[in-house]
Write an enzyme that holds these catalytic residues in place. Structure first.
Site, short mmCIF file in Angstrom:
data_model
loop_
_atom_site.label_atom_id
_atom_site.label_comp_id
_atom_site.label_asym_id
_atom_site.label_seq_id
_atom_site.Cartn_x
_atom_site.Cartn_y
_atom_site.Cartn_z
N ASP A 24 0.81 -1.19 0.12
CA ASP A 24 0.04 0.01 -0.02
C ASP A 24 0.84 1.22 -0.11
O ASP A 24 1.76 1.42 0.72
CB ASP A 24 -0.92 0.13 1.16
CG ASP A 24 -2.08 -0.64 1.14
OD1 ASP A 24 -2.21 -1.54 0.22
OD2 ASP A 24 -3.05 -0.92 1.95
N LYS A 81 -7.94 0.77 -5.04
CA LYS A 81 -9.44 0.37 -4.38
C LYS A 81 -10.59 0.86 -4.63
O LYS A 81 -10.69 2.09 -4.83
CB LYS A 81 -9.28 0.24 -2.79
CG LYS A 81 -8.33 -0.67 -2.35
CD LYS A 81 -8.35 -0.47 -0.60
CE LYS A 81 -6.95 -1.28 0.02
NZ LYS A 81 -7.16 -2.63 0.21
N GLY A 153 -5.36 -3.05 8.97
CA GLY A 153 -5.01 -1.68 9.86
C GLY A 153 -4.68 -2.14 11.27
O GLY A 153 -4.62 -1.05 12.00
N ARG A 165 -6.39 -20.33 6.98
CA ARG A 165 -6.42 -21.68 7.36
C ARG A 165 -8.09 -22.24 6.99
O ARG A 165 -8.06 -23.29 6.80
CB ARG A 165 -6.49 -21.99 9.03
CG ARG A 165 -4.91 -21.81 9.47
CD ARG A 165 -4.77 -22.67 10.59
NE ARG A 165 -3.30 -22.72 11.34
CZ ARG A 165 -2.57 -23.70 10.98
NH1 ARG A 165 -2.94 -24.79 10.37
NH2 ARG A 165 -1.53 -23.59 11.52
N GLY A 214 -3.29 -7.26 8.35
CA GLY A 214 -2.61 -7.45 9.65
C GLY A 214 -1.10 -8.08 9.51
O GLY A 214 -0.60 -8.19 10.78
N GLY A 235 -0.38 -3.74 4.07
CA GLY A 235 -1.13 -2.58 4.04
C GLY A 235 -0.32 -1.53 4.84
O GLY A 235 0.69 -0.92 4.29
N SER A 236 -0.78 -1.16 6.12
CA SER A 236 -0.08 -0.40 6.99
C SER A 236 1.25 -0.69 7.29
O SER A 236 2.01 0.18 7.99
CB SER A 236 -0.99 -0.06 8.06
OG SER A 236 -2.37 -0.13 7.56
#
Lengths: 294, 197
Positions: A24, A81, A153, A165, A214, A235-236
């Site tokens: 990102d 997005k 996030g 999983r 995550g 992402g972050s």
């Protein structure tokens, strides 16, 4: 005669991203850092998910100016997005020549019932999933690539692990079913029968499935690869860490060599602080982005 | 049995492995440079060339790959692999492995929405080959001795330079293994030659 926008061309594009990291970014400078670190693609956004979470309110498609700036800055593919069900945001991004659209729960959904009919587009789509039913519905709508939803996030890998999983376990379950059991499974999971049949025969999804939501450290990325991810979205995790260049490089290498523990130990030394994390139990139900669509 | 390596740093590795195995050869995924000693020929798969180059440098593959080629062992580059093999890249001051006497242009057919599939004829190898072009490059120019094996809209999309083969499209994304079969023949012939020299 040449044909554009075929399944093979759309899914094939995602196949080329396998084993890689998609990062990102919110401007040209970050995009260049990502490309330099070895990202296979960048996701152009107005804010990274951690900031979207902090800001609250309605999160929409990024300003086309930002997307354009990122497209001009790098030679690797650029994703962007669109809100779930927002046909026009998706068409706008397509018209700009974005390489992949993420119909994403990170943004505030525009439609609480229907996802975009992605088969009508020339540009390919990636969508999030928490289980096989959701994965197969998205493929049915025309998604050419999947990713776990995780919990965006948060810097907390637990939801992405749960989703990866779950999908893997359900693929094994389907692979072992008889055709008559499969129809009931299709009914109970709201999943198109023909796609389940294909999964049963091949023993895997017909599109690639990346991990997302995550991932904050090189070890997180390697964990997701070991659980069967074809690649990872971060992402972050990169630009909210204390040293983005270092984190970006380390996560790329850990994704390639996800079984080389000595290397991951080396990569993880003196990285500085990872992004701040959020424990799931502190999130109220309305703060859970993963539950925004089915 | 002939052993074909597929460079496994990033990209469509699994598809090439399947294609090689369908042709009756053994496929090995190459993640460490030491593994190059075990194989008779190498495939550089499709993926992102900038990513692969970074990982090639990081893991000290650069010289090992060049030496592999210079020892006369065949290399087949598809899409990103075609870029890695080229002597020159249009618009960039430096190229990557510089083994093949070609000048290439990246993303020359456009972005993803311009990606396409089309039937092409491959000289002496396959008629009506379904070629999948994804953000594909093409070869702008070839040097002396390089054989042009296929073009699409007058652009060079497949060429062979001695024991190097490169295509702009993705043969690994279809079940048509004729081009992979051609490469395996190149490897088998080079194996015989290298054994007697």
């Amino acid at each position: 005669m040449s044909k554009t926008g075929t399944d093979r061309v759309k899914r094939g594009m995602a196949e080329m991203q396998k084993g890689g990291v998609i990062m990102d970014v919110v401007n040209a400078e970050q995009a260049k850092i990502a490309e330099e670190a070895g990202a296979v693609a960048v996701m152009a956004l107005e804010r990274v998910p951690a900031d979207i979470r902090a800001a609250g309110g309605v999160a929409r498609m990024a300003d086309p100016r930002i997307v354009e700036e990122v497209m001009n800055a790098v030679s690797i593919p650029v994703m962007a997005k669109a809100r779930i069900g927002h046909i026009v945001e998706a068409r706008v991004l397509e018209s700009m020549g974005v390489d992949y659209i993420d119909e994403s729960e990170v943004l505030t959904p525009a439609d609480e019932v229907y996802h975009i009919n992605k088969r009508e587009f020339t540009v390919p789509f990636v969508c999030g999933c928490r289980n096989l039913g959701e994965a197969v519905r998205r493929i049915g709508e025309g998604a050419s690539m999947l990713r776990t939803k995780g919990e965006p996030g948060t810097g907390n890998i637990v939801e992405a692990v749960r989703h990866m999983r779950k999908v893997q376990a359900q693929i094994r379950e389907v692979a072992g079913m008889s055709d008559d059991e499969l129809m009931v499974y299709a009914k109970e999971n709201g999943a198109p029968y023909e796609i389940l049949l294909e999964i049963k025969q091949e023993g895997r999804l017909p599109v690639v499935n990346f991990a997302a939501g995550g991932i904050a450290t090189p070890a997180d990325a390697a964990l997701m690869m070991q659980l069967g991810a074809d690649g990872v979205f971060v992402g972050s995790g990169i630009f909210k860490s204390s040293n983005p260049e270092k984190y970006a490089r380390a996560i790329v290498e850990a994704t390639t060599h996800y079984e080389d523990y000595e290397l991951i130990a080396q990569l993880s030394k003196d990285l500085g602080d990872a992004m701040p994390g959020i424990e799931m139990s502190t999130l109220a139900p309305e703060q859970r982005m993963q539950d925004r669509s089915q | 049995m002939t052993k074909i390596g597929v460079l496994g740093l990033q990209g469509a590795v699994r598809e090439h492995v399947r294609s090689v195995e369908s042709c009756g050869a053994e496929a090995v995924v190459i993640k460490k440079k030491e593994q190059l000693d075990e194989i008779d020929g190498l495939i550089l798969p499709g993926g992102e060339s900038t990513t692969m180059r970074r990982l090639i440098d990081k893991y000290d593959f650069y010289e090992a790959l060049q030496n592999f080629g210079k020892a006369g062992k065949p290399i087949f580059g598809t899409c990103a692999g075609l870029i890695l093999l080229a002597k020159e890249i249009d618009g960039q001051s430096d190229a990557h492995l510089k083994l093949m006497n070609t000048t290439v242009k990246r993303n020359a057919f456009g972005r993803q929405r311009e990606s396409f599939e089309a039937e092409i004829d491959i000289k002496g190898i396959a008629d009506q080959f379904n070629a999948v072009f994804i953000r594909a490059p093409y070869i702008l120019e070839v040097g002396e001795g390089v054989e042009i094996l296929a073009t699409y809209q007058d652009k060079i999309v497949l060429a062979q330079d001695r024991h190097y083969l490169a295509c702009a499209f993705h043969p690994e994304l279809t079940d048509d293994n004729r081009l992979t079969q051609h490469f395996i023949q190149m490897v088998e012939e080079s194996k015989k030659e290298l054994a007697t020299s």
